[in-house]
Design an enzyme around this catalytic site. Structure first.
Site, mmCIF file in Angstrom:
data_model
loop_
_atom_site.group_PDB
_atom_site.id
_atom_site.type_symbol
_atom_site.label_atom_id
_atom_site.label_comp_id
_atom_site.label_asym_id
_atom_site.label_seq_id
_atom_site.Cartn_x
_atom_site.Cartn_y
_atom_site.Cartn_z
ATOM 1 N N GLY A 13 0.830 -1.206 0.000
ATOM 2 C CA GLY A 13 0.000 0.000 0.000
ATOM 3 C C GLY A 13 0.864 1.255 0.000
ATOM 4 O O GLY A 13 2.101 1.177 -0.036
ATOM 5 N N GLY A 14 0.211 2.409 0.056
ATOM 6 C CA GLY A 14 0.919 3.687 -0.016
ATOM 7 C C GLY A 14 1.933 3.852 1.102
ATOM 8 O O GLY A 14 3.122 4.101 0.854
ATOM 9 N N GLY A 91 -4.857 -1.630 6.647
ATOM 10 C CA GLY A 91 -6.017 -0.926 7.205
ATOM 11 C C GLY A 91 -6.941 -0.501 6.089
ATOM 12 O O GLY A 91 -6.503 -0.320 4.945
ATOM 13 N N ILE A 92 -8.212 -0.368 6.425
ATOM 14 C CA ILE A 92 -9.201 0.060 5.424
ATOM 15 C C ILE A 92 -10.112 1.128 6.025
ATOM 16 O O ILE A 92 -10.187 1.266 7.253
ATOM 17 C CB ILE A 92 -10.063 -1.129 4.917
ATOM 18 C CG1 ILE A 92 -10.843 -1.790 6.071
ATOM 19 C CG2 ILE A 92 -9.206 -2.143 4.188
ATOM 20 C CD1 ILE A 92 -11.853 -2.842 5.611
ATOM 21 N N ASP A 95 -16.044 4.809 5.082
ATOM 22 C CA ASP A 95 -16.572 6.072 5.596
ATOM 23 C C ASP A 95 -18.057 6.251 5.295
ATOM 24 O O ASP A 95 -18.494 6.170 4.147
ATOM 25 C CB ASP A 95 -15.814 7.261 4.982
ATOM 26 C CG ASP A 95 -14.372 7.364 5.447
ATOM 27 O OD1 ASP A 95 -13.951 6.553 6.276
ATOM 28 O OD2 ASP A 95 -13.677 8.284 4.970
ATOM 29 N N PHE A 149 -15.631 13.046 11.372
ATOM 30 C CA PHE A 149 -16.979 12.951 10.814
ATOM 31 C C PHE A 149 -16.997 11.835 9.774
ATOM 32 O O PHE A 149 -16.153 11.782 8.885
ATOM 33 C CB PHE A 149 -17.331 14.299 10.146
ATOM 34 C CG PHE A 149 -18.754 14.414 9.695
ATOM 35 C CD1 PHE A 149 -19.673 15.131 10.453
ATOM 36 C CD2 PHE A 149 -19.177 13.826 8.508
ATOM 37 C CE1 PHE A 149 -20.999 15.243 10.027
ATOM 38 C CE2 PHE A 149 -20.489 13.937 8.085
ATOM 39 C CZ PHE A 149 -21.406 14.642 8.845
ATOM 40 N N TYR A 154 -13.858 3.651 11.824
ATOM 41 C CA TYR A 154 -12.400 3.810 11.673
ATOM 42 C C TYR A 154 -11.781 4.463 12.921
ATOM 43 O O TYR A 154 -10.755 3.992 13.437
ATOM 44 C CB TYR A 154 -12.140 4.668 10.433
ATOM 45 C CG TYR A 154 -10.694 4.856 10.054
ATOM 46 C CD1 TYR A 154 -10.031 3.920 9.262
ATOM 47 C CD2 TYR A 154 -9.987 5.990 10.450
ATOM 48 C CE1 TYR A 154 -8.703 4.113 8.883
ATOM 49 C CE2 TYR A 154 -8.669 6.185 10.076
ATOM 50 C CZ TYR A 154 -8.029 5.248 9.299
ATOM 51 O OH TYR A 154 -6.714 5.437 8.923
ATOM 52 N N GLY A 185 -1.044 11.717 10.098
ATOM 53 C CA GLY A 185 -2.102 12.612 9.619
ATOM 54 C C GLY A 185 -2.420 12.234 8.185
ATOM 55 O O GLY A 185 -2.197 11.102 7.766
#
Ligand code: CAA
Ligand code: NAP
Length: 248
Positions: A13-14, A91-92, A95, A149, A154, A185
């Site tokens: 992943g990133g 992780g996922i 939202d 929000f 998560y 962040g």
């Protein structure tokens, strides 16, 4: 001391890719463990890491599956003799506001973000304690510290990771094993780029350093916590968020 062996979940992943590169450049053999489904991405990852040779290797893993976690650690132990460093980066997100959240959106996320950390940490911790050395680094999130929000699932999982980190740190402290978390962040990865543009731009505009984070910013923190001489640092959360959330 022989070469350290590291597993990075979510390794293609990133953030995972940058962490694999950094840990390998610091002299470790790194197993990038990730879902084996995106063949194009796996090929791209191998080509990105080609300059590191055998220092970075790919293994298929579904962290939400207990057997898959146990099998992976058994394969790495058989091939390399041990696991010295575990970075839980898989992780996922799912939202949506709580009012609209389905049970599947809650459970799927918990299975990856929390169950996965439990399965992988349990699979490696015995060996680390027996050998008297281990480094576990859990990738949490600024949104586990502040709440976000649309992210009750998560944010709960990432806040839960802090509790897990602190409790396990106490259990293994006398065995030479440290357990810490890094709370990134907003960084430039697929997860963040999938936020609607207008919402993402508004969030990024609030970051005090004036830019989005780069995966290398996070990899640097993970490498620091995973170092051999970081043995007095345990149970800590290291925020790396460009000042988005400043606290103590
Ligand atoms: N704060 C306060 N109110 C908000 C809000 C916010 N951040 N976002 C939306 N609202 C309001 C809207 O204005 C709207 O108000 P009205 O009903 O009065 O019009 C109401 O909430 C409902 O908004 P939407 O109709 O847009 O709700 P939605 O269900 O379509 O979308 C959402 C909600 C999917 C959560 C969307 O707001 C979103 O994608 N937000 C971004 C969430 C986010 O930051 N995710 C981070 C992903 S990356 C990551 O997680 C990595 C990491 O660790 C940092
Ligand atoms: P990413 O690019 O989506 O990488 C996550 C990787 O995990 C992907 O390769 C994904 O594979 C893999 N994965 C998903 N489910 C898995 C499973 N069940 N088993 C094994 N691997 C699985 O996301 P990222 O931005 O690098 O995030 C890495 C970690 O950092 C996550 O824990 C995330 O919550 C956290 N984080 C990220 C940011 C950020 O700004 N990017 C900020 C704070 C925290 P697929 O793509 O095939 O699903």
């Amino acid at each position: 001391m022989s070469q350290r062996i590291a597993i990075v979940t979510g390794g293609i992943g990133g953030l995972g890719s940058a962490i694999c590169r950094k840990l390998a450049e610091s002299g470790r053999t790194v197993i990038a463990a990730d879902l084996g489904v995106r063949e194009d991405r796996i090929a791209e990852f191998k080509s990105e890491m080609a300059d590191l040779g055998e220092r970075v290797q790919f293994e298929a893993l579904n962290v939400a599956d207990e057997q898959s976690c146990n099998d992976l650690v058994a394969r790495v132990n058989a091939k390399h003799g041990r696991v010295d460093v575990l970075v839980n980066a898989a992780g996922i997100t799912r939202d949506t506001t709580l009012r609209k959240m389905t049970t599947a959106q809650w459970q799927d996320l918990m299975r990856v973000n929390l169950d996965g950390v439990f399965y992988m940490s349990r699979a490696v911790v015995e060996g680390m304690c027996d050998r008297g050395f281990g480094r576990i680094v859990n990738i949490s999130s600024v949104n586990g510290q502040t709440g976000q929000f649309g992210q009750t699932n998560y944010s709960a999982s990432k806040a839960g990771l802090h509790g897990f980190t602190m409790a396990l740190a106490r259990e293994v402290a006398r065995k030479g094993v440290t357990v810490n978390s890094v709370s990134p962040g907003y960084c430039r990865t697929a997860m963040v780029m999938s936020i609607p543009d207008n919402i993402r731009e508004q969030i990024v505009s609030q970051i005090p350093v004036g830019r989005i984070g780069e995966p290398s910013d996070i990899a640097r923190a993970v490498d620091f916590l995973a170092a051999d001489d970081a043995g007095f640092l345990t149970g800590v959360n290291l925020p790396v968020n460009g000042g988005l959330f400043i606290s103590f």
